[in-house]
Scaffold this active site. Structure first.
Site, short mmCIF file in Angstrom:
data_model
loop_
_atom_site.label_atom_id
_atom_site.label_comp_id
_atom_site.label_asym_id
_atom_site.label_seq_id
_atom_site.Cartn_x
_atom_site.Cartn_y
_atom_site.Cartn_z
N LYS A 165 0.84 -1.20 0.00
CA LYS A 165 0.00 0.00 0.00
C LYS A 165 0.88 1.25 0.00
O LYS A 165 0.61 2.21 -0.73
CB LYS A 165 -0.94 -0.01 1.22
N GLN A 207 -4.78 -1.44 9.67
CA GLN A 207 -4.63 -2.75 9.02
C GLN A 207 -5.21 -3.84 9.93
O GLN A 207 -4.82 -3.97 11.09
CB GLN A 207 -3.14 -3.01 8.73
N ASP A 223 -11.30 3.27 4.33
CA ASP A 223 -11.77 1.94 3.88
C ASP A 223 -13.25 1.75 4.19
O ASP A 223 -13.76 0.63 4.11
CB ASP A 223 -10.93 0.83 4.52
#
Ligand code: NAD
Length: 289
Positions: free
Chosen positions: A56, A100, A123
């Site tokens: 990422k 994460q 997200d």
């Protein structure tokens, strides 16, 4: 006669989308604005998560998004994580915060996600942004299902009125995926670990998205001929023999009408969706200043 199978190339499409995004970022920079900023938080030493975070961050560099990595040890206390997230919430250079997952067992994921400012929820994992998704006013879309929808759209896979089956009901993939297919007017069935007769559901489906996290557990006999099969699963094969998905996709060549490879399918699309979401949050902030 066999079916002609179209491989849906996520690596290629993600590359195109990254180029476009890099141009858009450059335009903003050209107008004198700061770069978009993404903060990635990694708690613990999970090897797969470390690889995802590295990928990422390197993707951010490719498009001009400024990224920072924040690591906490596996034994971190909830308060440590809360303080880190709250600091990033206040930081004006940070547009998106990515926590994460999975977190180490002693940390409560739902609670931790709740600490993220919804306007920085890159997200779409906070309750507020999932609520916005449900009520058709999304700020961002969850990265993996967004990436899948982009692939289906690029390859002009019709969804309206078609039977879609999603295998998996996780908060991050299965549930939002089903919702987004529904928004695209598919008739959607969600199957999960307690579903009975999975194969029966699958054999009715025109479009299947598999996100069960079970290596190569579905094959040709599970799908109807001509189905479109999107494989979200990613697994490392034993003894360094590469990666595989949830589907034995080589069996579906000449059977499915369209397929995603693993690697090179949904994975790169997830990453570019993350960058697109970060840019979206950035333009919102820049627009308000
Ligand atoms: P998860 O473990 O949170 O959820 C798995 C889901 O699959 C559960 O809802 C479970 O009920 C269902 N399931 C399990 N076994 C089943 C079975 N036999 N039949 C039907 N349903 C079954 O996983 P997740 O986070 O949704 O991820 C799923 C997979 O996708 C994993 O392999 C993960 O590594 C991968 N993943 C890939 C990307 C990407 O970018 N390609 C992104 C996220 C997740």
């Amino acid at each position: 006669m066999g079916v002609k199978t179209q491989w849906m190339d996520g690596k290629m499409l993600a590359g195109l989308r990254k180029e476009k995004l890099a141009q858009e970022v450059a335009e903003y920079r050209g107008q004198g604005h700061r770069p978009p900023g993404l903060a990635v938080i990694l708690v613990g030493e999970d090897p797969a998560s470390q690889v995802y975070v590295k990928n990422k961050i390197s993707a951010c560099q490719q498009v001009g998004v400024s990224s920072t990595e924040h690591r906490l040890p596996a034994q971190a206390q909830p308060q440590d994580l809360k303080e880190l997230i709250e600091g990033l919430n206040r930081d004006p250079r940070v547009d998106g915060i990515l926590l994460q997952l999975p977190l180490p067992q002693d940390l409560d994921e739902k609670e931790a996600l709740g600490w993220i400012d919804p306007s920085k929820d890159v997200d779409c994992l906070t309750a507020q942004n999932l609520g916005r998704l449900l009520t058709q006013q999304p700020l961002t879309l969850p990265c993996t299902p967004k990436g899948v929808m982009s692939l289906l759209s690029h390859y002009q896979i019709p969804l309206e009125g078609r039977e879609a089956v999603v295998v998996g009901r996780s908060q991050i993939v299965g549930k939002p995926m089903a919702l987004m297919l529904l928004e695209a007017h598919a008739t959607v069935t969600i199957c999960h670990s307690r579903s009975q007769n999975l194969r029966q559901h699958l054999q009715r489906a025109d479009v299947v998205v598999v996100a069960a996290g079970r290596p190569e557990f579905l094959g040709r006999e599970d799908f109807k001929s001509g189905a479109v099969v999107v494989d979200v699963g990613i697994h490392r094969r034993a003894q360094g023999r590469g990666l595989c998905g949830d589907v034995r996709s080589q069996e579906l060549e000449g059977w499915a009408s369209a397929l995603t490879p693993v690697p090179g399918g949904v994975g790169p699309m997830t990453i570019v969706s993350l960058l697109e979401n970060c840019f979206r949050l950035y333009t919102e902030t820049i627009g308000q200043n």
